[in-house]
Scaffold this active site. Structure first.
Site, PDB file in Angstrom:
ATOM      1  N   GLU A  92       0.437  -1.458  -0.202  1.00 23.90           N
ATOM      2  CA  GLU A  92      -0.329  -0.333   0.310  1.00 23.90           C
ATOM      3  C   GLU A  92       1.221   1.318   0.135  1.00 23.90           C
ATOM      4  O   GLU A  92       1.859   1.964   0.683  1.00 23.90           O
ATOM      5  CB  GLU A  92      -1.001   0.178   0.998  1.00 23.90           C
ATOM      6  CG  GLU A  92      -1.709  -1.106   1.121  1.00 23.90           C
ATOM      7  CD  GLU A  92      -3.360  -1.036   1.985  1.00 23.90           C
ATOM      8  OE1 GLU A  92      -4.072  -1.672   2.261  1.00 23.90           O
ATOM      9  OE2 GLU A  92      -2.925  -0.856   3.684  1.00 23.90           O
ATOM     10  N   GLU A 138       9.975  -2.213   7.140  1.00 19.10           N
ATOM     11  CA  GLU A 138      11.744  -1.265   7.527  1.00 19.10           C
ATOM     12  C   GLU A 138      12.158  -1.978   6.028  1.00 19.10           C
ATOM     13  O   GLU A 138      13.353  -2.039   5.632  1.00 19.10           O
ATOM     14  CB  GLU A 138      11.955  -2.699   8.453  1.00 19.10           C
ATOM     15  CG  GLU A 138      13.616  -2.277   9.005  1.00 19.10           C
ATOM     16  CD  GLU A 138      13.824  -0.913   9.036  1.00 19.10           C
ATOM     17  OE1 GLU A 138      12.614  -0.565   9.634  1.00 19.10           O
ATOM     18  OE2 GLU A 138      14.343  -0.242   8.609  1.00 19.10           O
ATOM     19  N   SER A 152      12.198   5.573  14.486  1.00 19.41           N
ATOM     20  CA  SER A 152      10.984   5.134  15.793  1.00 19.41           C
ATOM     21  C   SER A 152      12.036   5.184  16.897  1.00 19.41           C
ATOM     22  O   SER A 152      12.276   3.765  16.670  1.00 19.41           O
ATOM     23  CB  SER A 152      10.456   4.366  14.937  1.00 19.41           C
ATOM     24  OG  SER A 152      10.144   4.439  13.433  1.00 19.41           O
ATOM     25  N   LEU A 153      11.185   6.148  18.338  1.00 21.87           N
ATOM     26  CA  LEU A 153      12.335   5.423  19.103  1.00 21.87           C
ATOM     27  C   LEU A 153      10.903   4.866  19.832  1.00 21.87           C
ATOM     28  O   LEU A 153      10.818   3.666  21.210  1.00 21.87           O
ATOM     29  CB  LEU A 153      12.243   7.186  20.036  1.00 21.87           C
ATOM     30  CG  LEU A 153      12.546   6.747  21.043  1.00 21.87           C
ATOM     31  CD1 LEU A 153      14.117   5.895  20.938  1.00 21.87           C
ATOM     32  CD2 LEU A 153      13.269   8.282  21.978  1.00 21.87           C
ATOM     33  N   HIS A 154       9.711   6.125  20.356  1.00 17.24           N
ATOM     34  CA  HIS A 154       8.629   5.275  21.380  1.00 17.24           C
ATOM     35  C   HIS A 154       9.151   4.838  22.480  1.00 17.24           C
ATOM     36  O   HIS A 154       8.109   4.707  23.281  1.00 17.24           O
ATOM     37  CB  HIS A 154       8.005   4.429  20.382  1.00 17.24           C
ATOM     38  CG  HIS A 154       7.460   4.274  18.859  1.00 17.24           C
ATOM     39  ND1 HIS A 154       7.430   5.365  18.517  1.00 17.24           N
ATOM     40  CD2 HIS A 154       7.480   3.308  17.780  1.00 17.24           C
ATOM     41  CE1 HIS A 154       7.180   5.712  16.787  1.00 17.24           C
ATOM     42  NE2 HIS A 154       7.186   4.242  17.140  1.00 17.24           N
ATOM     43  N   CYS A 157      -0.870   6.018  10.337  1.00 20.02           N
ATOM     44  CA  CYS A 157       0.493   5.583  10.875  1.00 20.02           C
ATOM     45  C   CYS A 157       0.614   3.812  11.801  1.00 20.02           C
ATOM     46  O   CYS A 157       0.122   3.712  12.697  1.00 20.02           O
ATOM     47  CB  CYS A 157       2.117   5.941  11.741  1.00 20.02           C
ATOM     48  SG  CYS A 157       2.862   7.760  10.668  1.00 20.02           S
TER      49      CYS A 157
HETATM   50  S1  SF4 Z   1       5.856  -0.569  12.795  1.00 22.40           S
HETATM   51 FE1  SF4 Z   1       5.474  -2.261  11.429  1.00 22.40          FE
HETATM   52  S2  SF4 Z   1       6.070  -1.475   9.548  1.00 22.40           S
HETATM   53 FE2  SF4 Z   1       7.518  -0.338  10.662  1.00 22.40          FE
HETATM   54  S3  SF4 Z   1       9.431  -2.260  11.904  1.00 22.40           S
HETATM   55 FE3  SF4 Z   1       7.658  -2.112  12.369  1.00 22.40          FE
HETATM   56  S4  SF4 Z   1       6.521  -4.012  11.845  1.00 22.40           S
HETATM   57 FE4  SF4 Z   1       7.732  -3.582  10.500  1.00 22.40          FE
END
Ligand code: SF4
Length: 332
Positions: free
Chosen positions: A84, A150, A203-205, A322
């Site tokens: 997508e 990723e 992406s930390l979070h 997201c």
């Molecule tokens: S957030 Fe989703 S798309 Fe991104 S690395 Fe993790 S599993 Fe994969």
């Protein structure tokens, strides 16, 4: 293909680099979907090309439009892989969010793409086609690699796609307007830093390794602290941006302790913070932090000298936000 790829075929046939450049420009910039329609190259060369190649431009097989004008597209490539793409118009800024894999093998539990599983890598052609085959392709100003997959797990194809995006013979989009997002796969990041000028988002979070490891399994192998240290010490060219994505979840990662740890992690660095609302997926009791709490984080980070912004939610009604990609695929 990049010019060198095409030149391997054309050179021995007596055609020079200018022919390769014209051909690629016709496909990437003018979006000419059939080789026979390319102008400015010899007819004999067209015939030779047609015998071995296609342009690789193919249309999406479905689309869905949000109330906020975000559009989600479903593609199916020649290998049967489904993925997508999201088009996000916002005044003059027209962004395409591309996928780099069909599914993903990183297994982040909050992400629907992770639950969909890994089906295969996309080629640079599949990635570029997600932009040039769209009805609004000529208006695209920004590209973000934040769709399914990723990017650092498919780094060679991602690097090739970045090259096609920024080159004069390609889409000629400024590298300032291209951002690649990762959960932190170190070998891929090192290649990306060396071989591309595009922006990088981690992406930390959570600033706490134990907690981060619960939502991003890659933390165990590649701790975010090491990646942030590399981002801090990497000579940043004027135009390039490093940032952190921080999805805010109520009572999970929005405490004062999290805020203080985030400040400590990013102090004295040019790394920016993008605070994002959390999008719930089915069966998940977690909720997004309130806007008030997000504004508090933004304010506190900013007065500590860390550049921070809040990203608004887009396309949630069509599962284009997201972490929600693959919801349409999951129904199949
Ligand atoms: S957030 Fe989703 S798309 Fe991104 S690395 Fe993790 S599993 Fe994969």
């Amino acid at each position: 293909m990049v010019p060198d790829d095409l030149q391997i075929f054309l050179g021995p046939l007596g055609y020079d680099r200018s022919h390769a450049l014209k051909t690629l420009l016709a496909i990437y910039r003018k979006k000419i979907s059939h080789i026979s329609l390319i102008q400015g190259i010899p007819k004999a060369m067209k015939n030779l090309l047609q015998a071995d190649f296609i342009t690789g431009i193919y249309a999406p097989c479905a689309s869905e439009k949000s109330v906020d004008d975000t559009v989600k597209y479903l593609f199916r490539n020649d290998k049967g892989l489904e993925f997508e793409t999201v088009y996000l118009p916002d005044n003059k800024r027209k962004t395409v969010c591309v996928s780099t894999q069909a599914g993903c093998r990183m297994g982040c539990p909050f992400c629907l793409t992770g639950r969909y599983g890994f089906k295969g890598n996309l080629s640079a052609g599949d990635i570029i086609n997600q932009i040039i085959s769209l009805p609004h392709a000529d208006e695209v100003s920004h590209v973000v690699f934040m769709g399914m997959g990723e990017p650092m797990d498919n780094i060679e194809e991602v690097l090739k796609a970045c090259k096609i995006l920024v080159s004069d013979w390609g889409l000629a989009i400024s590298s300032r307007n291209i951002t690649v997002s990762t959960v932190g796969i170190l070998p891929g990041i090192m290649e990306f830093l060396k071989r591309s000028d595009c922006n990088l988002t981690l992406s930390l979070h959570s600033p706490f390794p134990d907690q981060r490891g619960l939502v991003i399994p890659a933390e165990k192998k590649y701790p975010a602290q090491n990646i942030v240290d590399i981002m801090k010490s990497y000579p940043l060219m004027k135009k390039r941006r490093f940032s952190i994505a921080y999805v805010m979840i109520m009572d999970i990662n929005d405490s004062d302790l999290h805020l203080e740890a985030l400040k400590k992690l990013l102090r004295d660095s040019p790394i920016r913070v993008n605070l994002l609302p959390y999008h719930r997926i089915k069966g998940d009791p977690s909720r997004s932090s309130t806007l008030e709490r997000m504004l508090f984080f933004k304010h506190e980070l900013t007065i500590s000298g860390i550049s921070a912004s809040i990203r608004k939610s887009r396309g949630e009604d069509i599962s284009a936000a997201c972490g929600l990609l693959a919801s349409g695929l999951g129904k199949k």
